[in-house]
Design a protein around this motif. Sequence first.
Motif, short mmCIF file in Angstrom:
data_model
loop_
_atom_site.label_atom_id
_atom_site.label_comp_id
_atom_site.label_asym_id
_atom_site.label_seq_id
_atom_site.Cartn_x
_atom_site.Cartn_y
_atom_site.Cartn_z
N LEU A 136 0.75 -1.31 -0.18
CA LEU A 136 -0.05 0.06 -0.06
C LEU A 136 0.81 1.31 -0.07
N GLU A 137 2.09 1.18 -0.04
CA GLU A 137 2.86 2.45 0.01
C GLU A 137 3.69 2.25 -1.04
N TYR A 197 4.67 12.88 -4.99
CA TYR A 197 3.88 11.69 -4.89
C TYR A 197 3.31 11.55 -6.50
N THR A 198 3.08 12.64 -7.10
CA THR A 198 2.81 12.66 -8.67
C THR A 198 3.55 11.61 -9.42
N HIS A 246 3.57 7.37 -7.66
CA HIS A 246 2.57 6.22 -7.93
C HIS A 246 2.64 6.29 -9.54
N LEU A 287 -4.30 18.33 -5.46
CA LEU A 287 -3.00 17.76 -5.18
C LEU A 287 -2.17 17.95 -4.08
N ASP A 298 -3.36 18.60 -0.98
CA ASP A 298 -3.70 18.09 0.22
C ASP A 298 -3.13 16.97 0.81
N ARG A 299 -2.74 17.12 2.06
CA ARG A 299 -2.08 15.86 2.75
C ARG A 299 -0.71 15.58 2.30
N GLN A 300 -0.23 16.30 1.36
CA GLN A 300 1.24 16.20 0.83
C GLN A 300 2.14 16.42 1.96
N MET A 311 1.74 13.77 4.83
CA MET A 311 2.22 12.33 4.36
C MET A 311 3.73 12.38 4.04
N SER A 360 -6.86 11.09 -2.36
CA SER A 360 -5.79 12.16 -2.90
C SER A 360 -4.65 11.41 -3.44
N ILE A 361 -3.69 12.26 -4.03
CA ILE A 361 -2.71 11.60 -5.00
C ILE A 361 -1.62 10.94 -4.05
N ALA A 362 -1.63 11.59 -2.67
CA ALA A 362 -0.55 10.94 -2.07
C ALA A 362 -0.94 9.40 -1.45
N PHE A 376 -7.88 8.64 -10.51
CA PHE A 376 -6.64 8.55 -10.22
C PHE A 376 -6.33 7.21 -9.61
N CYS A 428 -0.72 7.08 8.92
CA CYS A 428 -0.17 7.04 7.43
C CYS A 428 -1.18 7.55 6.40
N PHE A 429 -2.62 6.84 6.68
CA PHE A 429 -3.36 7.09 5.60
C PHE A 429 -4.85 7.85 6.15
N LYS A 465 -7.10 0.67 3.88
CA LYS A 465 -5.81 0.96 4.08
C LYS A 465 -5.06 0.98 5.35
N GLY A 472 -1.75 -0.12 6.68
CA GLY A 472 -0.81 -0.61 5.46
C GLY A 472 0.43 0.25 5.37
N GLY A 473 0.58 1.43 6.21
CA GLY A 473 1.70 1.99 6.02
C GLY A 473 2.68 1.68 6.93
#
Lengths: 400, 292
Positions: A328-329, A341-342, A345, A389, A391-393, A396, B38-40, B66, B146-147, B174, B177-178
């Motif tokens: 999952l990571e 992250y762009t 993934h 994009l 958010d949460r960058q 995390m 989110s993309i993260a 995505f 993490c998520f 999830k 999962g981190g």
Amino acid sequence: MTVIYLDNNATTCIDPEVLQAMLPYLTQFYGNPSSMHSFGGQVGKAVQQARAQVAALLGAEDTEIVFTSCGTEGNNAAIRAALAAQPDRRHIITTAVEHPAILNVCKQLEKQGYSVTYLSVDSQGQIELMELEAALTGNTALVTTMYANNETGVIFPVEQIGLRAKDVGALFHVDAVQAVGKVPIDLKSSSIDLLTLSGHKLHAPKGIGALYIRRGVRFRPLLLGGHQERGRRAGTENVPGLIALGKAAELARLHLPQVKQEKQLRDRLEQGLLRTIADTQVNGHPTLRLPNTTNIGFKYIEGEAILLSLNQYGICASSGSACTSGSLEPSHVLRAMGLPYTILHGSIRFSLSRFTTEAEVDQVLAVMPGIVERLRALSPFNSDQADWLQDRQAAMAVAP
Amino acid sequence: MWDYTEKVLELFYNPKNQGTIDALDEPGTAVVFGEVGSIACGDALRLHLKIDIAADRILDARFQTFGCTSAIASSSALTELIKGLTLDEALRVTNREIAEFLGGLPEAKMHCSVMGQEALEAAIYKYRGIELEAHDEDEGTLVCSCFGISENRIRRVIIENNLTEVEQVTSYVKAGGGCGSCLVGIEDILASVQQEKAATSKRLQTELATASQRPLTPIQKINRIQQVLDEVRPMLMADGGDVELYDVNGDVVQVILKGACGSCASSTATLKGAIETRLKEEVLPSLVVEAV
């Protein structure tokens, strides 16, 4: 559908010559190399020849080569041996981007009281020698790094690392599973004490590997039992496998001068993709890289979806995306490089071999723009400025 | 390689209803979108709905996703499932139905179906003007940092999908999962949900046994109605609402619905239906609920 196999860092096809060499040892020459009769003894001779072939590829002496079952075994054996040889030293240095066969051993050793330094890498996947120097102490038993990274192909300055390890009297192990056969290695004039290689990454079958142990390095075996491999790896030899590895090593040595053709094809693929598809980038150092590997980030789309799309055309590649990692990571290697992250993934690794043809590369170049275009049309993201994009960058933050 | 069904691959290679819906000021219709992920996280879904205002019905649904193969297929499946439904009907679509529409998903990919259901809720709540925060399950204690997964959300996925293992929870939302540091916490939540379930069924069994001998007295009936309401209350509160028993008049149970749920006519209807179903199952089949 014909398969276009560009996943050679995962595993390789068995070279037909290698298969020819090993087949008799699966049929008529089934004797045990340790036996006293000549039926087994002839097999023993073949084992010695295979050992010499592997030694020749590495610039090592025959007695410095121990056959193993795989790269993971080699790595485990090397680390355990190095620590057993210096019981009063309790510190290990490795990098954040190692294969799990190193990282998980180190994590377990931490639980057993060892301290481990995980050297960071920069955005190009390269370590900083200053950080290594700062971490080395008289308590350091072992420095273990890869020769080249499996995901990005980035090559570490192993000789420089080894010289610094020597300064404090630490042993130096190199996981060269991805490098052997792709870059020239001469261990005679090297600072490497222990080196792991795996057969199935260089056109031998799965289930065979080798560990180089520099003469004079004290070694403690992982497996105890019979006297095989001069007591360094007990267990009846995987004779067909090691014969195959010997032949594969010989072929790899012969092919080394032509590796630049592989690099030309890799560059053709890489440059073609960057030229025809917007919002892409190469992950890893531009030049200090294996000649066969390219890892490309396709922004705003997800790697597994790209792989399944490529699969429709019979094209095999791999991805560091979360959906393919089983955890999952996304890839710990790309995260350690601090990539956004762009990119993380949507990263795809293409790894070529000496069997890769220009036509195959051109087929990838022909279909890839359409695949990316289709998936981007499905995606809600299309630019780095998209507010969604952001958010949460920050939350995390990249894991260690 | 993932073991995808033919249906998953079909909808991945040839997805239906991809794209957006333009707000065209068509009289009598509204256009809204809801988004999750989110993309993260590695997957994100924006679901667009065109709604017939008078009929409270979904005229069209489109998606932008995505994510991986199963995320794209799940999104497409969701749009196929909800087109033509009333909003109340759509709210009852579960992640399990999305997975079933696809002929099943690999367990590790079940979170793709959960994402679809969440995006649908997000879109409908947005249309109904319900503050997303009030409905946000992530209001509860954060379990997986993490998520960003809360205890409420984990509880809900455990209950709705009958999960028993920590790995399943990771596959569905999830969580864990981190870094894995919350796995113990997830285990605790699983244990507590299972305890609650066991306690409820044991109590029901004893009560059914007694009930079969004699008809319920008004006091018993009220007590048991109250117990059922107490059971559903935490779920309502997680969504920003509440319920209170007002009166019991024969078989008519009068309740007061409060908070975010009470402010909206159609969600009240859904809620009333859900409470009524439970009362019929657990107390008396003849009961009807009336919101006052």
